[in-house]
Design an enzyme around this catalytic site. Structure first.
Site, PDB file in Angstrom:
ATOM      1  N   TRP A 192       0.864  -1.192   0.000  1.00  0.00           N
ATOM      2  CA  TRP A 192       0.000   0.000   0.000  1.00  0.00           C
ATOM      3  C   TRP A 192       0.898   1.239   0.000  1.00  0.00           C
ATOM      4  O   TRP A 192       1.834   1.332   0.805  1.00  0.00           O
ATOM      5  CB  TRP A 192      -0.872  -0.040   1.260  1.00  0.00           C
ATOM      6  CG  TRP A 192      -1.808   1.115   1.412  1.00  0.00           C
ATOM      7  CD1 TRP A 192      -2.665   1.614   0.473  1.00  0.00           C
ATOM      8  CD2 TRP A 192      -2.002   1.899   2.597  1.00  0.00           C
ATOM      9  NE1 TRP A 192      -3.391   2.656   1.014  1.00  0.00           N
ATOM     10  CE2 TRP A 192      -2.997   2.858   2.304  1.00  0.00           C
ATOM     11  CE3 TRP A 192      -1.448   1.892   3.879  1.00  0.00           C
ATOM     12  CZ2 TRP A 192      -3.443   3.788   3.243  1.00  0.00           C
ATOM     13  CZ3 TRP A 192      -1.886   2.812   4.809  1.00  0.00           C
ATOM     14  CH2 TRP A 192      -2.874   3.747   4.488  1.00  0.00           C
ATOM     15  N   ASP A 273      -0.383  -5.217   9.619  1.00  0.00           N
ATOM     16  CA  ASP A 273      -1.398  -4.265   9.169  1.00  0.00           C
ATOM     17  C   ASP A 273      -2.644  -5.084   8.851  1.00  0.00           C
ATOM     18  O   ASP A 273      -2.659  -5.865   7.900  1.00  0.00           O
ATOM     19  CB  ASP A 273      -0.891  -3.524   7.923  1.00  0.00           C
ATOM     20  CG  ASP A 273      -1.905  -2.490   7.440  1.00  0.00           C
ATOM     21  OD1 ASP A 273      -3.035  -2.440   7.975  1.00  0.00           O
ATOM     22  OD2 ASP A 273      -1.567  -1.727   6.506  1.00  0.00           O
ATOM     23  N   LYS A 309     -13.157  -0.963   6.343  1.00  0.00           N
ATOM     24  CA  LYS A 309     -13.736  -1.855   5.349  1.00  0.00           C
ATOM     25  C   LYS A 309     -14.693  -2.871   5.968  1.00  0.00           C
ATOM     26  O   LYS A 309     -15.827  -3.006   5.512  1.00  0.00           O
ATOM     27  CB  LYS A 309     -12.620  -2.594   4.597  1.00  0.00           C
ATOM     28  CG  LYS A 309     -12.111  -1.874   3.391  1.00  0.00           C
ATOM     29  CD  LYS A 309     -11.327  -0.602   3.683  1.00  0.00           C
ATOM     30  CE  LYS A 309      -9.940  -0.871   4.217  1.00  0.00           C
ATOM     31  NZ  LYS A 309      -9.120   0.354   4.344  1.00  0.00           N
TER      32      LYS A 309
HETATM   33  N1  PLA Z   1      -3.560  -0.519   5.335  1.00  0.00           N
HETATM   34  C1  PLA Z   1      -3.865  -0.987   4.130  1.00  0.00           C
HETATM   35  C2  PLA Z   1      -3.145  -2.180   3.615  1.00  0.00           C
HETATM   36  C3  PLA Z   1      -4.848  -0.348   3.358  1.00  0.00           C
HETATM   37  O1  PLA Z   1      -5.134  -0.829   2.166  1.00  0.00           O
HETATM   38  C4  PLA Z   1      -5.500   0.786   3.868  1.00  0.00           C
HETATM   39  C5  PLA Z   1      -6.557   1.511   3.066  1.00  0.00           C
HETATM   40  C6  PLA Z   1      -5.158   1.209   5.162  1.00  0.00           C
HETATM   41  C7  PLA Z   1      -4.176   0.535   5.869  1.00  0.00           C
HETATM   42  C8  PLA Z   1      -5.753   2.410   5.833  1.00  0.00           C
HETATM   43  O2  PLA Z   1      -7.089   2.428   5.931  1.00  0.00           O
HETATM   44  P1  PLA Z   1      -7.843   3.385   6.944  1.00  0.00           P
HETATM   45  O3  PLA Z   1      -6.882   4.364   7.477  1.00  0.00           O
HETATM   46  O4  PLA Z   1      -8.908   4.018   6.126  1.00  0.00           O
HETATM   47  O5  PLA Z   1      -8.372   2.472   7.974  1.00  0.00           O
HETATM   48  N2  PLA Z   1      -6.403   1.467   1.679  1.00  0.00           N
HETATM   49  C9  PLA Z   1      -7.447   2.008   0.789  1.00  0.00           C
HETATM   50  C10 PLA Z   1      -7.732   3.472   1.026  1.00  0.00           C
HETATM   51  C11 PLA Z   1      -8.746   1.255   0.950  1.00  0.00           C
HETATM   52  C12 PLA Z   1      -6.555   4.400   1.061  1.00  0.00           C
HETATM   53  O6  PLA Z   1      -5.645   4.306   0.242  1.00  0.00           O
HETATM   54  O7  PLA Z   1      -6.560   5.240   1.973  1.00  0.00           O
HETATM   55  C13 PLA Z   1      -6.947   1.780  -0.647  1.00  0.00           C
HETATM   56  O8  PLA Z   1      -7.687   2.088  -1.600  1.00  0.00           O
HETATM   57  O9  PLA Z   1      -5.830   1.239  -0.809  1.00  0.00           O
END
Ligand code: PLA
Length: 463
Positions: A192, A273, A309
């Site tokens: 991510w 995570d 989610k």
């Molecule tokens: N960790 C991972 C692996 C994630 O994919 C995301 C969210 C988070 C943490 C953090 O989420 P939160 O802070 O909202 O609880 N990833 C999303 C959204 C869903 C984003 O990028 O913020 C994504 O589209 O990858």
């Protein structure tokens, strides 16, 4: 801070203020001896709304040298999508669940919990403690580590409520940067996009370990083992608890066990995570197995949980950081230091989202209803995988697309390249991240044919 250094700070602040005043055209900002009291209080507030010398420097801005920053690689996709007037546009960028009708979903059980909270006159809006809602913290630890976890029973877990997954990762990272002897964190390649920034800004040094093999569109297990095997002992390792983002590729239970043995033998510190518990398999316990395996051996680890989610609480920003320690007295001291990290950052977390989660987790009926709604979301995503795979096969799209049904969780890592993605956005108004990731949760039966046409065209015309 000693008296001399306080005076030093005050003098340098005064110097900066008087320099600023000179720049602003001779207006006297003579509040040098009243730093503690707001200078605006005694003035006519309208003076600050009307154009005045403080609005700029010779008609320009004191921020004139600030460069335009690029949009975020993921959230910027939504910004571009919102600007597109096309009626056929589809947003498969951010991982946000949509219904078959393409609408955001508030779970029924969440609506019920909110109703209960609203109807309860004893609910107030007082500050929470720095560590958040105590019930929420206990229940969150139980959710990820299991109700019968010895670490919980032995009071070896320090849990603090944080601002969703991101905030939990950041608080954990700040804690490690201050109190852990090894400053290097290994993150999977790819991962991510926000991970690198979170850990770097917290003061850790970020390195990667091999994770994904583009050739097989699966796990590069050998590369992973080699890279973790040559990491310095004590290094921190970021692991996606399940439903790896962006690849949708997770280790098998057997591979997890080998990773655990390797990491424990080298004293590597796991930082999980967990942003998708329940979204991978539809089962909360199954999706927590990797974490529980590491906790079961008695060793230490960190876990960042998000309810964005799995409970659809995206904008409520509700999550938790848990640090599993060797003993209860270490956990008490760790918690005391987490408070010192949190207090100057945002003082204490918001109350509403955590109250929703606690209401659901502590009521047997509501918990059960949640698991049913969660399973329905996970199943709909899985059915989208099959529909997309079948649609590509029906079109005879060149290539092996079986990874669409093999990968798990919210995303498919399609293997489409940057140019193909740009083509799909330009010609078909399909929005996705440039690495070829699509959010399966944003698809529905009506948009699958359009996406398949776009992929087919991209692959046949842009390779
Ligand atoms: N960790 C991972 C692996 C994630 O994919 C995301 C969210 C988070 C943490 C953090 O989420 P939160 O802070 O909202 O609880 N990833 C999303 C959204 C869903 C984003 O990028 O913020 C994504 O589209 O990858």
């Amino acid at each position: 801070m000693g008296e001399a250094s306080t005076r030093g700070v005050r003098l340098s602040t005064e110097r900066r203020l008087s320099t600023l005043a000179r720049h602003l055209g001779g207006h006297s900002l003579s509040f040098s001896s009243s730093l503690g009291s707001p200078p605006m209080a005694s003035r006519d507030p309208n003076e600050f709304i009307a154009p005045c010398p403080t609005a700029g420097f010779y008609g320009g801005s004191v921020f004139a040298n600030v460069a335009q920053a690029p949009e975020d690689a993921i959230l910027g996709v939504t910004v571009a999508y919102n600007k597109d007037p096309s009626p056929i546009k589809v947003n498969l960028g951010v991982g946000a669940y949509r219904t078959e009708e393409g609408k955001p979903l508030v779970l029924n059980v969440v609506r019920r919990a909110e109703q209960m909270l609203v109807n309860d006159p004893s609910r107030v809006k007082e500050y929470l403690p720095i560590t958040g809602l105590a019930d929420f913290n206990k229940l969150s630890a139980k959710l990820i580590f299991g109700a019968d976890s010895p670490a919980i029973q032995e009071n070896r877990v320090a849990t603090v409520q944080c601002l969703s997954g991101t905030g939990s990762l950041r608080v954990g990272a700040e804690f490690l940067a201050r109190h852990y002897h090894e400053r290097t964190i290994y993150i999977p390649l790819p991962t991510w996009g926000n991970h690198t920034k979170i850990f770097t800004l917290a003061g850790l040094s970020v390195k990667t370990y091999r994770y994904y093999d583009p050739a097989t569109r699966g796990l590069n297990f050998q590369g992973l083992v080699e890279d973790l095997g040559s990491a310095p002992s004590g290094a921190i390792v970021l692991l996606h608890a399940c439903a790896h983002n962006p690849t949708g590729v997770d280790p098998t239970p057997d591979q997890w066990e080998q990773i655990r043995q390797l990491m424990r033998s080298k004293g590597l510190l796991p930082f999980f995570d967990s942003a998708y518990q329940g979204f991978a398999s539809g089962n909360l316990d199954a999706d927590a197995q990797s974490v529980r395996m590491f906790v079961a051996d008695g060793g230490e680890c960190l876990t960042a949980q998000s309810y964005a989610k799995n409970m659809g609480l995206y904008g409520e920003r509700v999550g938790a950081l848990s640090i599993v320690c060797r003993s209860a007295d270490v956990a008490v001291r760790v918690e005391s230091q987490l408070k010192l990290v949190i207090r100057p950052m945002y003082s204490n977390p918001p109350i509403h989202g955590a109250s929703i989660v606690a209401t659901i987790l502590k009521d047997r009926e509501m918990y059960k209803d949640w698991t049913i709604e969660l399973k329905a979301m996970a199943d709909r995503i899985i059915s989208m995988r099959h529909q997309l795979f079948d649609a590509l096969r029906a079109r005879g799209t060149p290539g092996d697309w079986s990874h669409i049904i093999k990968q798990i969780g919210m995303f498919t890592f399609t293997g489409l390249n940057k140019e193909q993605v740009a083509f799909m956005t330009r010609e078909y108004h399909i929005y996705m991240t440039s690495d070829g990731r699509i959010s399966m949760a944003g698809l529905n039966s009506k948009t699958v044919p359009h996406l398949s046409d776009a992929i087919h065209a991209a692959v046949t015309r842009m390779n």
